[in-house]
Scaffold this motif. Structure first.
Motif, mmCIF file in Angstrom:
data_model
loop_
_atom_site.group_PDB
_atom_site.id
_atom_site.type_symbol
_atom_site.label_atom_id
_atom_site.label_comp_id
_atom_site.label_asym_id
_atom_site.label_seq_id
_atom_site.Cartn_x
_atom_site.Cartn_y
_atom_site.Cartn_z
ATOM 1 N N LYS A 168 -0.452 -16.924 3.686
ATOM 2 C CA LYS A 168 -0.797 -15.792 4.549
ATOM 3 C C LYS A 168 -0.430 -14.480 3.885
ATOM 4 C CE LYS A 168 -0.394 -18.306 8.820
ATOM 5 N NZ LYS A 168 -0.067 -18.256 10.228
ATOM 6 N N VAL A 169 -1.206 -13.465 4.230
ATOM 7 C CA VAL A 169 -0.934 -12.106 3.761
ATOM 8 C C VAL A 169 -0.957 -11.189 4.982
ATOM 9 C CG1 VAL A 169 -1.777 -10.181 2.354
ATOM 10 C CG2 VAL A 169 -2.060 -12.535 1.539
ATOM 11 N N CYS A 170 0.074 -10.386 5.127
ATOM 12 C CA CYS A 170 0.102 -9.424 6.228
ATOM 13 C C CYS A 170 -0.736 -8.217 5.812
ATOM 14 C CB CYS A 170 1.550 -9.014 6.511
ATOM 15 S SG CYS A 170 1.666 -7.589 7.588
ATOM 16 N N TYR A 219 -2.013 -11.194 10.240
ATOM 17 C CA TYR A 219 -2.163 -11.997 9.018
ATOM 18 C C TYR A 219 -3.607 -12.363 8.714
ATOM 19 C CZ TYR A 219 2.887 -12.811 8.908
ATOM 20 O OH TYR A 219 4.239 -12.650 8.827
ATOM 21 N N GLU A 220 -3.893 -12.457 7.446
ATOM 22 C CA GLU A 220 -5.114 -13.069 6.941
ATOM 23 C C GLU A 220 -4.650 -14.387 6.305
ATOM 24 O OE1 GLU A 220 -9.191 -12.567 6.537
ATOM 25 O OE2 GLU A 220 -7.949 -10.824 7.006
ATOM 26 N N THR A 221 -5.314 -15.472 6.631
ATOM 27 C CA THR A 221 -4.899 -16.772 6.072
ATOM 28 C C THR A 221 -5.877 -17.193 4.980
ATOM 29 O OG1 THR A 221 -3.959 -17.364 8.201
ATOM 30 C CG2 THR A 221 -4.351 -19.173 6.650
ATOM 31 N N LEU A 222 -5.337 -17.576 3.837
ATOM 32 C CA LEU A 222 -6.185 -18.005 2.719
ATOM 33 C C LEU A 222 -5.823 -19.444 2.337
ATOM 34 C CD1 LEU A 222 -5.503 -14.736 2.199
ATOM 35 C CD2 LEU A 222 -7.018 -15.185 0.285
ATOM 36 N N THR A 229 -6.766 -5.645 -1.060
ATOM 37 C CA THR A 229 -6.109 -5.099 0.134
ATOM 38 C C THR A 229 -5.082 -4.031 -0.222
ATOM 39 O OG1 THR A 229 -5.126 -5.658 2.267
ATOM 40 C CG2 THR A 229 -4.352 -6.921 0.423
ATOM 41 N N ILE A 230 -4.503 -4.119 -1.439
ATOM 42 C CA ILE A 230 -3.548 -3.078 -1.859
ATOM 43 C C ILE A 230 -4.308 -1.883 -2.440
ATOM 44 C CG2 ILE A 230 -1.546 -2.540 -3.329
ATOM 45 C CD1 ILE A 230 -1.054 -5.591 -3.554
ATOM 46 N N GLY A 231 -5.393 -2.170 -3.158
ATOM 47 C CA GLY A 231 -6.167 -1.090 -3.767
ATOM 48 C C GLY A 231 -5.643 -0.671 -5.128
ATOM 49 N N VAL A 232 -4.903 -1.555 -5.789
ATOM 50 C CA VAL A 232 -4.401 -1.261 -7.142
ATOM 51 C C VAL A 232 -4.699 -2.482 -8.027
ATOM 52 C CG1 VAL A 232 -2.363 -0.723 -8.550
ATOM 53 C CG2 VAL A 232 -2.530 0.179 -6.221
ATOM 54 N N ARG A 233 -5.095 -2.224 -9.272
ATOM 55 C CA ARG A 233 -5.442 -3.306 -10.194
ATOM 56 C C ARG A 233 -4.227 -4.193 -10.485
ATOM 57 N NH1 ARG A 233 -5.563 -4.014 -15.940
ATOM 58 N NH2 ARG A 233 -4.491 -2.021 -16.209
ATOM 59 N N ILE A 234 -4.434 -5.500 -10.438
ATOM 60 C CA ILE A 234 -3.361 -6.438 -10.813
ATOM 61 C C ILE A 234 -3.543 -6.795 -12.285
ATOM 62 C CG2 ILE A 234 -2.455 -8.775 -10.430
ATOM 63 C CD1 ILE A 234 -3.102 -8.344 -7.430
ATOM 64 N N ARG A 238 0.842 -1.218 0.000
ATOM 65 C CA ARG A 238 0.000 0.000 0.000
ATOM 66 C C ARG A 238 0.866 1.252 0.000
ATOM 67 N NH1 ARG A 238 -2.630 -2.070 4.907
ATOM 68 N NH2 ARG A 238 -3.863 -3.771 4.039
ATOM 69 N N GLN A 239 1.938 1.195 0.775
ATOM 70 C CA GLN A 239 2.843 2.350 0.826
ATOM 71 C C GLN A 239 3.517 2.548 -0.538
ATOM 72 O OE1 GLN A 239 3.028 4.546 2.976
ATOM 73 N NE2 GLN A 239 5.093 5.267 3.426
ATOM 74 N N ALA A 240 3.895 1.440 -1.163
ATOM 75 C CA ALA A 240 4.526 1.515 -2.493
ATOM 76 C C ALA A 240 3.550 2.106 -3.507
ATOM 77 C CB ALA A 240 4.986 0.134 -2.940
ATOM 78 N N ALA A 241 2.251 1.778 -3.358
ATOM 79 C CA ALA A 241 1.239 2.318 -4.278
ATOM 80 C C ALA A 241 1.204 3.839 -4.157
ATOM 81 C CB ALA A 241 -0.126 1.714 -3.957
ATOM 82 N N ARG A 242 1.331 4.338 -2.923
ATOM 83 C CA ARG A 242 1.297 5.799 -2.721
ATOM 84 C C ARG A 242 2.580 6.457 -3.218
ATOM 85 N NH1 ARG A 242 -1.096 6.866 3.322
ATOM 86 N NH2 ARG A 242 1.025 6.517 4.015
ATOM 87 N N LEU A 243 3.706 5.864 -2.830
ATOM 88 C CA LEU A 243 4.994 6.497 -3.137
ATOM 89 C C LEU A 243 5.271 6.572 -4.635
ATOM 90 C CD1 LEU A 243 7.175 4.777 -0.382
ATOM 91 C CD2 LEU A 243 6.645 7.213 -0.516
#
Ligand code: GDP
Ligand code: IMO
Ligand code: MG
Length: 425
Positions: free
Chosen positions: A342-344, A371-374, A404-409, A316-321
């Motif tokens: 898992k995803v932090c 973490y969220e576990t999938l 969770t990142i808020g950017v299109r993959i 998320r921080q990388a998306a902003r920066l």
């Protein structure tokens, strides 16, 4: 998209080489904008591997003009060796343009990098010992030599004498090492390297702007990554340049309004080489499995990479920066055998929850990942060619990252090969 940036969103080795190679199909020019031969960008074409350090990844296509931008630090010996190795494999390297404003890595930079790491002892950063930090330090200190100086022996000698007077004091009085001889260095740089490089040295800034003005498409290839950025990374455990998308402007001479797309790149998990904080780091069996399945050893230095679960706080921080317009996820196939992944999604420290990294490094060292576990997919993804073919658990993982990142993959890597990727609809 006339000028697109490829930028690492983690601690490097996300697969920038592979993505650059993939996107370069539709481009005219690929420009490296920072870093030096601390980078190692691996591309696999028809089973043949290319590990590029200084030469932009687009070089493998005959239609691409590869450019080493002004923001790069160039060790001419390494560049020439890389060009020779590519030529030996049948790659035409004659189109390469090297910015006259790029700075030169000199023999004393490499030596000081090694000595400084030794001097730091247990506080060492784990640099690549390629002379990157000392070369950028000299650039900022205004005693650097530039690539264009190779074309003017008188200026080269003058600048070398000034720089070396101080460096020799440092080498001999502080580090107890023999002084270096200006004549020896000048002989190598001016008599050996300069004649071979001369025809490639030029005005990269003029060339990138002319290309854009003529309707050409540019790809700006980052090295290192957002969290190795000198300003925005986990200082002091960073490199000495600005890999973030803003660095693509300073390092190429394009203006901010020239950038039309910024593609972030992230592994489906995360790795780091060298020292520094790493909230989601994994040790033990799962870590070993990631290293093993992901072949997580440096492309360049051969060092074992540290590994961890995907860190969405950093993403998320990388998306902003970087003002990311899209993200490519690589190495999803490495997670193929896991029962769960898992995803932090946040950090916690002292009862405070963080959706973005805490600004104070002392806090970052103390955070606990949330973490969220999938569920895992336990399917070999490597042969899939369309996103639809992916098992639903793999698609759910990608969708979860996107949300969770808020950017299109836009791209998902399923293997190291040039064709091993799928595109979500
Ligand atoms: P860079 O520095 O960002 O260019 O990345 P490196 O080349 O240092 O490291 C990435 C490694 O992952 C290389 O060995 C690539 O061949 C490999 N790679 C890239 N994408 C994928 C992928 O989707 N799956 C797998 N298994 N390997 C990949
Ligand atoms: P690519 O482009 C991963 C790390 C080093 C060290 C720190 C400083 O392949 O992603 P330096 O030699 O730059 O002064 O080292 O930065 N580092 C990288 N880690 N990938 C890289 O490049 C890196 N380039 C530098 O390991 O921690
Ligand atoms: Mg690499």
């Amino acid at each position: 998209m006339p000028a697109t940036v490829v930028v690492g969103t983690q601690w490097g080795d996300e697969g920038k080489g592979k993505l650059t190679d993939l996107l370069a199909r539709d481009m005219d020019m690929v420009v490296r904008y920072q870093g030096g031969h601390n980078a190692g960008h691996r591309i696999v074409v028809d089973g043949e591997a290319f590990a590029l350090q200084l030469v932009p990844s687009g070089v493998l296509y005959p239609h691409i003009t590869p450019v080493i931008g002004n923001g790069v630090v160039v060790d001419p010996a390494v560049l020439l060796a890389e060009l020779d190795a590519l030529s030996a494999k049948g790659v035409d390297v004659s189109r390469l343009l090297v910015s006259g404003n790029a700075h030169l890595i000199m023999p004393y930079h490499q030596e000081l990098d090694r000595l400084n790491e030794r001097f730091l002892g247990k506080n060492a950063l784990g640099t690549t010992k390629r002379g990157i930090g000392p070369a950028y330090a000299d650039k900022a200190w205004r005693v650097g030599l530039r690539v264009q100086d190779l074309l003017d022996p008188k200026i080269f000698r003058q600048k070398l004498d000034v720089a070396l007077a101080e460096k020799n004091l440092l080498l001999s009085k502080v580090y107890n090492r023999p002084a270096l001889k200006a004549a020896d260095i000048a002989a190598r740089y001016l008599d050996e390297y300069a004649p071979r490089l001369a025809s490639m040295i030029g005005d990269s800034v003029g060339t990138v702007h002319e290309t854009l003005a003529n309707g050409g498409r540019l790809l700006l290839e980052g090295a290192q990554a957002t969290f190795l950025d000198l300003d925005h990374g986990t200082y002091p455990f960073v490199t000495s340049s600005n890999p973030v998308a803003g660095g693509a402007c300073t390092g190429s001479g394009l203006g901010p309004r020239d950038l039309t797309g910024i593609v972030g790149i992230a592994k489906a998990y995360i790795t780091r080489v060298g020292a520094g904080p790493f909230p989601t780091e994994l040790h033990g069996e799962i870590g070993d499995l990631l290293v093993d399945r992901g072949h997580e050893y440096g492309t360049n230095t051969g060092r074992r990479r540290r590994v961890g679960w995907f860190d969405a706080v950093m993403a998320r921080q990388a998306a902003r920066l970087n003002s990311l317009t899209e993200i490519a996820i690589t190495k999803l196939d490495v997670l193929d055998t896991f029962d769960e992944v898992k995803v932090c999604v946040a950090y916690e420290a002292d009862g405070v929850r963080y959706a973005h990294p805490p600004y104070h490094q002392s806090v970052l060292h103390e955070v606990t990942p949330v973490y969220e576990t999938l569920p895992g997919w336990r399917t070999d993804l490597s042969a899939f060619t369309t996103y639809d073919q992916l098992p639903s658990a793999a698609k759910d993982y990608v969708a979860f990252l996107e949300q969770t990142i808020g950017v299109r993959i836009s791209v998902v890597g399923v293997g190291p090969g040039r064709e091993q990727f799928v595109r979500p609809a």
